[in-house]
Design an enzyme around this catalytic site. Structure first.
Site, PDB file in Angstrom:
ATOM      1  N   CYS A  34      10.672  15.511  43.320  1.00 20.39           N
ATOM      2  CA  CYS A  34      10.335  16.711  42.555  1.00 20.39           C
ATOM      3  C   CYS A  34       9.886  16.377  41.144  1.00 20.39           C
ATOM      4  CB  CYS A  34      11.536  17.658  42.509  1.00 20.39           C
ATOM      5  SG  CYS A  34      11.808  18.507  44.080  1.00 20.39           S
ATOM      6  N   LYS A  82       6.029  16.631  40.289  1.00 19.07           N
ATOM      7  CA  LYS A  82       5.323  17.905  40.239  1.00 19.07           C
ATOM      8  C   LYS A  82       4.550  18.035  38.935  1.00 19.07           C
ATOM      9  CE  LYS A  82       7.307  21.694  41.521  1.00 19.07           C
ATOM     10  NZ  LYS A  82       8.261  22.811  41.699  1.00 19.07           N
TER      11      LYS A  82
END
Length: 784
Positions: free
Chosen positions: A439, A442
């Site tokens: 993540c 991102k």
């Protein structure tokens, strides 16, 4: 954790002139980590001025006399944007383009050349062909040659306005070519008359006295009519209305001069002094009295240190020189060094152009006139020397071998030595930091929000779209997921696709990817409703990251808007290379759903787009594809299948699919097996993209080709037909390919006419559905 260099600065080039070609070659050898290169040009084949006259005379073909910017930009890892710059926003540091969203830059370099001044003369814009842009000149020249071949008995009068070196060389080479054409037709060269109009008292001002005198004598010897001290004041066609577009070419144009002289000419070519491009006027750059960009000894503009300029579009204020290719070529190495130094924050180095240079004027008949300073001569040796210099220069952009030194030059200057890249040289990156996965990879929330807001403001979804009312939760009020209503009486149709970028222009790639992913819905007769995007953006920071994402989503939004489809969400992450995909949602009337298995004996098989994207882009990756081939492929991929699908439905299509990764035979086999029928193919008019036959002849195939080739087992007479030149293209994987459908035989002609009217000009019938024969070999190729 990865340690990859993100993009932190953007260097943008406007124009693919001689200087920029050299600079791109050098950047390929000496890249700066963290710097993204972008070339904006409206010509993928840029003409080389040293060879252009001899291309007109027939000595060189098109490819020999043009630099193909596609493989060059690939070699330099430079993003190629095929568009025309129309302005600058220097405050926001953006280039305004005719067909792209604004393109951001940290450093800008301009090399767009110049244009002949014609607009001030009444009738010139309507009846004369300017020497630039070169593609228009070559188009008119080809039309003139065709005209002479079609009407060999008609005398022809040719007019050239401008007696500088360019006008003189053009006159000699045009006459030589047309004399050869007439001779080949068995006609007398006396049918041709060439007129040269020049306001000066002598030809080729700026050359030494011997050259000027020799050219005068040569023109007399070759019976070229010199109208010296004659200023052209107007062009007209008596009795012809200037406001009427494309008047009859058979009517001669009358050249009016201030002295009262009038001469009727069948064609007129305008080769006057260079003028500055209109688009740079008033943008805020420092310009001279003639509108050219003023630059200092570092080739920086006087007004904006982050903007550089070179070639004909620029004027060195301390060292003014004529607008000639020799100086553009010579500016390549110093411009490259100063661009690199500016990006690295290092001291720039001044450049002083030479005052004397070798100039060679081709006569078109196997000799050339060479001059340098007071020395000059005409001989075939000078022609051979010019040929050697020009071919050496062009060799830099045709092949990209490793060499200790690269000798470059044009027909009018000595060699320039370009050092080979030192593979052990360590170029310090502009910045370096470990990049997270998961993540943490991102795109930042602030960047994403700003880009999405900008896209929504610039491209609001029209309220009259019927699909808009069915979107209950989308990007206008984002939540964890989108919520979409399915209208009563319809069923949901969903598909997903995703792939790496095959083009480096994110705006164009966004459109291609949308067309490709929506095509599955169109092939089933569905109406697209929404799309969810998943995008991988190359590692970048700050403005470069936002700029790339904006270009990508602007292209996505443009293609979705054309399909009246809403982008309702998605996910964006960072990775090694640009990639994009969509989960597409549509609705369909269950009574009008198209399936692969609907084929019926007697149906005609129709294909709507040409084949060849797989092999072409495989060649592009190997620097083996010509730029014009790739541009033709991109044009095909940018054409949506939506209108074609509607047309096929209107003409009672019984089955449909799109031709994508499995190639023509792979997708046809899916249809045949689903319907349990056979097909007899007539591939006489099989549409093929330009260049695809050339690349497969070189054994250049997509990585998926070998797997696709296994479906050849389904072709009953494969042994007999496998030697055909187009055999590999039957298994070539396509991106954003066309539709493959069957229609009743009595509707086939009308359907094809309608498809072509809609712009699917390559649509054709490629066979007929027959009753089932052998289940394992249901495909037969009857004609080719």
């Amino acid at each position: 954790m990865q340690s990859l260099q993100p993009i932190v600065k953007e260097l943008v080039f406007i124009g693919g002139g001689h200087t920029h070609a050299i600079v791109l070659r050098q950047f390929a050898m000496h890249p700066i980590p963290g710097v993204q290169l972008t070339l904006i040009t409206n010509l993928v084949d840029t003409p080389y001025s040293g060879m252009l006259p001899c291309h007109i005379s027939g000595l060189y073909d098109f490819d020999e006399s043009h630099i193909d910017l596609r493989p060059l930009s690939r070699f330099a890892q430079c993003r190629l944007v095929m568009d025309e710059a129309i302005g600058l926003d220097l405050e926001r540091q953006q280039v305004k383009c005719a067909n792209h969203p604004p393109i951001a830059f940290d450093v800008l370099s301009i090399d767009t050349g110049s244009t002949p001044a014609t607009l001030a003369i009444p009738g010139a814009a309507a009846y004369a062909t300017p020497a630039k842009p070169v593609p228009a000149l070559l188009q008119q020249w080809a039309a003139l040659i065709d005209q002479v071949k079609q009407h060999p008995d008609q005398p022809i009068s040719l007019g050239i306005v401008g007696g500088g070196v360019a006008g003189v060389e053009l006159s000699l080479c045009m006459q030589a070519r047309l004399h050869r054409v007439l001779k080949d037709l068995g006609r007398s060269p006396e049918q041709l008359t060439v007129h040269l109009f020049h306001r000066g008292a002598e030809l080729a001002k700026g050359r030494n006295a011997w050259t000027r005198s020799h050219l005068h004598n040569l023109f007399q010897k070759r019976d070229i009519q010199m109208h010296l001290k004659e200023t052209v004041s107007a062009l007209d066609r008596p009795g012809v209305d200037l406001t009427v577009e494309q008047e009859a070419e058979a009517i001669p144009t009358v050249v009016h001069c201030e002295s009262g002289l009038t001469v009727a000419c069948d064609r007129i070519f305008w080769v006057t002094n260079a003028s500055a491009p209109e688009w740079i006027q008033g943008v805020g750059l420092s310009l001279d009295d003639h509108g050219f960009i003023q630059v200092n000894d570092y080739l920086q503009t006087l007004s904006h240190p982050q903007v550089f300029a070179a070639g004909d579009v620029a004027t060195m204020v301390n060292h003014p020189r004529p607008k000639a290719g020799v100086f553009a070529v010579r500016q390549g190495p110093p411009l490259f060094k100063n661009l690199q130094s500016y990006l690295k924050g290092e001291r720039l180095r001044p450049f002083r152009p030479q005052t004397q240079f070798l100039n060679i004027i081709d006569t078109g008949t196997g000799t050339a006139i060479a001059s340098r300073g007071p020395f000059c001569w005409e001989s075939s040796l000078a022609r051979r020397w010019k040929d050697h210099i020009d071919r050496t220069f062009m060799g830099l952009f045709n092949e990209f071998p490793s060499m200790d030194t690269l000798s470059i030059g044009s027909g009018s200057q000595a060699k320039v030595q370009l050092p080979r890249a030192n593979v052990s040289e360590k170029t310090a990156p502009l910045s370096s930091a470990p990049l997270c996965a998961g993540c943490g990879s991102k795109v930042g929330s602030q960047t994403l929000t700003q880009v999405l807001q900008r896209i929504q403001q610039e491209n609001a979804q029209p309220a009259h779209w019927p699909q808009v009312d069915d979107i209950l939760i989308g990007l206008d009020a984002p939540d964890d997921a989108a919520v979409v209503r399915i209208p009563s009486g319809y069923m949901a149709v969903q598909t997903v696709d995703y792939f790496r970028a095959m083009v480096d222009d994110p705006f164009i790639f966004g459109q291609i990817c949308v067309n490709h992913c929506l095509s599955d819905l169109f092939a089933m007769g569905a109406i697209p409703q929404t799309a969810l995007a998943i995008a991988v953006i190359p590692y970048a920071t700050g403005t470069p990251q936002a700029s790339l994402l904006y270009q990508l989503l602007a292209g996505v939004n443009q293609a979705l808007s054309q399909a009246k489809t809403a982008l309702v969400g998605g996910h964006t992450t960072q990775g090694n290379e640009l990639a994009l995909g969509f989960a597409c949602h549509g609705i369909a009337d269950p009574n009008h759903l198209l399936r692969k298995g609907g084929m019926q004996p007697g149906n005609v098989l129709i294909m709507t787009k040409p084949l060849g994207t797989g092999t072409l882009f495989a060649a592009d990756m190997r620097l083996k594809a010509k730029g014009r081939w790739i541009e033709a492929a991109i044009e095909a991929m940018l054409q949506s299948n939506q209108a074609a699908a509607h047309c096929l439905q209107h003409h009672q299509a019984t089955a449909c699919t799109d031709i994508t990764g499995f190639g023509l035979i792979g997708h046809l086999l899916e249809m045949v097996q689903a319907a349990q029928v056979s097909v007899a193919l007539d591939l006489t008019d099989l549409p093929i993209l330009p260049g695809a036959r050339d690349t497969v002849a070189q054994d250049i195939f997509s990585s998926l080709y070998a797997d696709n080739l296994q479906t050849a087992e389904a072709i009953e007479n494969r042994v007999a037909v496998s030697g055909h030149r187009d055999w590999p293209l039957l298994f070539d994987p396509q991106t954003a390919g066309g539709l493959l459908a069957t229609v009743p035989s009595d509707r086939a002609t009308a359907c094809l006419d309608a498809l072509k009217h809609l712009g699917y000009v390559h649509s054709c019938a490629i066979g007929e559905v027959t009753p089932p024969t052998h289940p394992s070999t249901p495909i037969t190729i009857n004609k080719w």
